[in-house]
Design a protein around this motif. Structure first.
Motif, PDB file in Angstrom:
ATOM      1  N   ALA A   1      -6.506  25.835   7.827  1.00 12.96           N
ATOM      2  CA  ALA A   1      -7.791  25.398   8.369  1.00 12.96           C
ATOM      3  C   ALA A   1      -8.918  25.816   7.425  1.00 12.96           C
ATOM      4  O   ALA A   1      -8.915  26.916   6.875  1.00 12.96           O
ATOM      5  N   GLY A   2      -9.854  24.888   7.234  1.00 17.99           N
ATOM      6  CA  GLY A   2     -10.943  25.110   6.305  1.00 17.99           C
ATOM      7  C   GLY A   2     -10.679  24.577   4.913  1.00 17.99           C
ATOM      8  O   GLY A   2     -11.603  24.507   4.087  1.00 17.99           O
ATOM      9  N   GLY A   3      -9.438  24.223   4.651  1.00 18.51           N
ATOM     10  CA  GLY A   3      -9.063  23.717   3.341  1.00 18.51           C
ATOM     11  C   GLY A   3      -9.373  22.252   3.158  1.00 18.51           C
ATOM     12  O   GLY A   3      -9.960  21.601   4.035  1.00 18.51           O
ATOM     13  N   SER A   4      -8.967  21.731   1.997  1.00 15.86           N
ATOM     14  CA  SER A   4      -9.254  20.338   1.640  1.00 15.86           C
ATOM     15  C   SER A   4      -8.004  19.646   1.124  1.00 15.86           C
ATOM     16  O   SER A   4      -7.104  20.292   0.569  1.00 15.86           O
ATOM     17  N   LEU A   5      -7.973  18.351   1.309  1.00 17.02           N
ATOM     18  CA  LEU A   5      -6.950  17.488   0.732  1.00 17.02           C
ATOM     19  C   LEU A   5      -7.612  16.170   0.348  1.00 17.02           C
ATOM     20  O   LEU A   5      -8.605  15.763   0.972  1.00 17.02           O
ATOM     21  N   ARG A   6      -7.058  15.500  -0.660  1.00 12.47           N
ATOM     22  CA  ARG A   6      -7.506  14.154  -0.985  1.00 12.47           C
ATOM     23  C   ARG A   6      -6.312  13.220  -0.914  1.00 12.47           C
ATOM     24  O   ARG A   6      -5.334  13.382  -1.651  1.00 12.47           O
ATOM     25  N   LEU A   7      -6.422  12.249  -0.027  1.00  5.33           N
ATOM     26  CA  LEU A   7      -5.394  11.226   0.089  1.00  5.33           C
ATOM     27  C   LEU A   7      -5.743  10.055  -0.816  1.00  5.33           C
ATOM     28  O   LEU A   7      -6.917   9.708  -0.985  1.00  5.33           O
ATOM     29  N   SER A   8      -4.713   9.459  -1.373  1.00  8.41           N
ATOM     30  CA  SER A   8      -4.871   8.263  -2.186  1.00  8.41           C
ATOM     31  C   SER A   8      -4.035   7.141  -1.596  1.00  8.41           C
ATOM     32  O   SER A   8      -2.974   7.388  -1.017  1.00  8.41           O
ATOM     33  N   CYS A   9      -4.508   5.929  -1.775  1.00 10.31           N
ATOM     34  CA  CYS A   9      -3.764   4.743  -1.340  1.00 10.31           C
ATOM     35  C   CYS A   9      -3.819   3.735  -2.477  1.00 10.31           C
ATOM     36  O   CYS A   9      -4.870   3.146  -2.737  1.00 10.31           O
ATOM     37  N   ALA A  10      -2.697   3.583  -3.151  1.00  6.61           N
ATOM     38  CA  ALA A  10      -2.614   2.645  -4.264  1.00  6.61           C
ATOM     39  C   ALA A  10      -2.173   1.284  -3.745  1.00  6.61           C
ATOM     40  O   ALA A  10      -1.176   1.176  -3.019  1.00  6.61           O
ATOM     41  N   ALA A  11      -2.895   0.254  -4.123  1.00  9.11           N
ATOM     42  CA  ALA A  11      -2.618  -1.091  -3.637  1.00  9.11           C
ATOM     43  C   ALA A  11      -2.186  -2.010  -4.763  1.00  9.11           C
ATOM     44  O   ALA A  11      -2.710  -1.940  -5.874  1.00  9.11           O
ATOM     45  N   SER A  12      -1.247  -2.867  -4.445  1.00 13.28           N
ATOM     46  CA  SER A  12      -0.883  -3.931  -5.374  1.00 13.28           C
ATOM     47  C   SER A  12      -1.720  -5.150  -5.024  1.00 13.28           C
ATOM     48  O   SER A  12      -2.312  -5.219  -3.952  1.00 13.28           O
ATOM     49  N   GLY A  13      -1.797  -6.125  -5.897  1.00  6.57           N
ATOM     50  CA  GLY A  13      -2.541  -7.328  -5.568  1.00  6.57           C
ATOM     51  C   GLY A  13      -3.775  -7.499  -6.433  1.00  6.57           C
ATOM     52  O   GLY A  13      -4.487  -6.539  -6.704  1.00  6.57           O
ATOM     53  N   ARG A  14      -4.020  -8.725  -6.835  1.00  4.54           N
ATOM     54  CA  ARG A  14      -5.099  -9.003  -7.770  1.00  4.54           C
ATOM     55  C   ARG A  14      -6.460  -9.061  -7.109  1.00  4.54           C
ATOM     56  O   ARG A  14      -7.478  -9.012  -7.779  1.00  4.54           O
ATOM     57  N   THR A  15      -6.499  -9.202  -5.774  1.00  5.03           N
ATOM     58  CA  THR A  15      -7.776  -9.387  -5.097  1.00  5.03           C
ATOM     59  C   THR A  15      -8.177  -8.147  -4.315  1.00  5.03           C
ATOM     60  O   THR A  15      -8.928  -8.236  -3.357  1.00  5.03           O
ATOM     61  N   PHE A  16      -7.716  -6.990  -4.745  1.00  6.95           N
ATOM     62  CA  PHE A  16      -8.013  -5.743  -4.038  1.00  6.95           C
ATOM     63  C   PHE A  16      -9.513  -5.567  -3.852  1.00  6.95           C
ATOM     64  O   PHE A  16      -9.956  -5.101  -2.803  1.00  6.95           O
ATOM     65  N   SER A  17     -10.305  -5.919  -4.828  1.00  7.59           N
ATOM     66  CA  SER A  17     -11.743  -5.664  -4.779  1.00  7.59           C
ATOM     67  C   SER A  17     -12.433  -6.399  -3.638  1.00  7.59           C
ATOM     68  O   SER A  17     -13.549  -6.055  -3.267  1.00  7.59           O
ATOM     69  N   THR A  18     -11.783  -7.402  -3.069  1.00  4.80           N
ATOM     70  CA  THR A  18     -12.391  -8.152  -1.973  1.00  4.80           C
ATOM     71  C   THR A  18     -11.915  -7.677  -0.603  1.00  4.80           C
ATOM     72  O   THR A  18     -12.401  -8.161   0.417  1.00  4.80           O
ATOM     73  N   TYR A  19     -10.978  -6.740  -0.574  1.00  2.00           N
ATOM     74  CA  TYR A  19     -10.439  -6.278   0.703  1.00  2.00           C
ATOM     75  C   TYR A  19     -11.343  -5.254   1.373  1.00  2.00           C
ATOM     76  O   TYR A  19     -11.951  -4.420   0.713  1.00  2.00           O
ATOM     77  N   SER A  20     -11.403  -5.306   2.680  1.00  2.29           N
ATOM     78  CA  SER A  20     -11.922  -4.195   3.462  1.00  2.29           C
ATOM     79  C   SER A  20     -10.760  -3.222   3.654  1.00  2.29           C
ATOM     80  O   SER A  20      -9.642  -3.640   3.956  1.00  2.29           O
TER      81      SER A  20
ATOM     82  N   LEU B   1       0.850  -1.185   0.000  1.00  6.03           N
ATOM     83  CA  LEU B   1       0.000   0.000   0.000  1.00  6.03           C
ATOM     84  C   LEU B   1       0.886   1.236   0.000  1.00  6.03           C
ATOM     85  O   LEU B   1       1.803   1.347   0.814  1.00  6.03           O
ATOM     86  N   VAL B   2       0.580   2.168  -0.893  1.00  9.49           N
ATOM     87  CA  VAL B   2       1.383   3.387  -0.989  1.00  9.49           C
ATOM     88  C   VAL B   2       0.446   4.594  -0.942  1.00  9.49           C
ATOM     89  O   VAL B   2      -0.375   4.787  -1.851  1.00  9.49           O
ATOM     90  N   GLU B   3       0.577   5.376   0.129  1.00  9.18           N
ATOM     91  CA  GLU B   3      -0.250   6.569   0.278  1.00  9.18           C
ATOM     92  C   GLU B   3       0.390   7.768  -0.406  1.00  9.18           C
ATOM     93  O   GLU B   3       1.620   7.854  -0.522  1.00  9.18           O
ATOM     94  N   SER B   4      -0.449   8.700  -0.803  1.00  3.95           N
ATOM     95  CA  SER B   4       0.020   9.958  -1.373  1.00  3.95           C
ATOM     96  C   SER B   4      -1.056  11.012  -1.155  1.00  3.95           C
ATOM     97  O   SER B   4      -2.187  10.680  -0.777  1.00  3.95           O
ATOM     98  N   GLY B   5      -0.689  12.268  -1.401  1.00  3.33           N
ATOM     99  CA  GLY B   5      -1.668  13.339  -1.313  1.00  3.33           C
ATOM    100  C   GLY B   5      -1.603  14.175  -0.059  1.00  3.33           C
ATOM    101  O   GLY B   5      -2.341  15.151   0.083  1.00  3.33           O
ATOM    102  N   GLY B   6      -0.744  13.783   0.870  1.00  2.36           N
ATOM    103  CA  GLY B   6      -0.608  14.578   2.076  1.00  2.36           C
ATOM    104  C   GLY B   6       0.067  15.914   1.795  1.00  2.36           C
ATOM    105  O   GLY B   6       0.571  16.146   0.693  1.00  2.36           O
ATOM    106  N   GLY B   7       0.050  16.785   2.788  1.00  2.00           N
ATOM    107  CA  GLY B   7       0.682  18.086   2.625  1.00  2.00           C
ATOM    108  C   GLY B   7       0.245  19.032   3.707  1.00  2.00           C
ATOM    109  O   GLY B   7      -0.310  18.619   4.728  1.00  2.00           O
ATOM    110  N   SER B   8       0.518  20.315   3.472  1.00  2.00           N
ATOM    111  CA  SER B   8       0.165  21.359   4.428  1.00  2.00           C
ATOM    112  C   SER B   8      -0.968  22.198   3.859  1.00  2.00           C
ATOM    113  O   SER B   8      -0.957  22.545   2.675  1.00  2.00           O
ATOM    114  N   VAL B   9      -1.932  22.521   4.694  1.00  2.00           N
ATOM    115  CA  VAL B   9      -3.096  23.287   4.266  1.00  2.00           C
ATOM    116  C   VAL B   9      -3.570  24.138   5.435  1.00  2.00           C
ATOM    117  O   VAL B   9      -3.331  23.796   6.598  1.00  2.00           O
TER     118      VAL B   9
END
Length: 123
Positions: A14-33, A4-12
């Protein structure tokens, strides 16, 4: 093995927005919680949000109404949209994956963890 590799963090401001992403390897991602946790300096890691493979979601009370978790199974990626950010949201945010079914709000059942991404919210 899942990576799992997160990205999208940073400094903002108060009142602002950020979107974090988590890219996953693996063929069965769709079955993961999937989940997001965070750890502020000097504090325990805490639950933020979770999503099942069917798209059911849950949130910590402190972020409900401000954060949205979602997933794109075609891209094997889970997202955390964070709006109306507050200084108390400052933390390292971690993505986690579990092979267990259902909403998971505690750390132990998660099998895989990312390295974390820093979010800093200034007042």
């Amino acid at each position: 093995q899942v990576q799992l590799v997160e990205s999208g963090g940073g400094s903002v401001q108060a009142g602002g927005s950020l979107r974090l992403s988590c890219a996953a390897s693996g063929r069965t991602f769709s079955t993961y919680s999937m989940g997001w946790f965070r750890q502020a300096p000097g504090k325990e890691r805490e639950f933020v949000a979770a999503i099942t493979w069917t798209g059911s979601t849950a949130y910590a009370g402190s972020v409900k109404g401000r954060f949205t978790i979602s997933r794109d199974d075609a891209k094997t990626t889970v997202y955390l949209q964070m709006n109306s950010l507050k200084p108390e949201d400052t933390a390292v945010y971690y993505c986690a994956a579990s092979t267990r079914v259902g909403i998971i709000t505690i750390q132990a059942p998660y099998d895989y963890w990312g390295q974390g991404t820093q979010v800093t919210v200034s007042s």
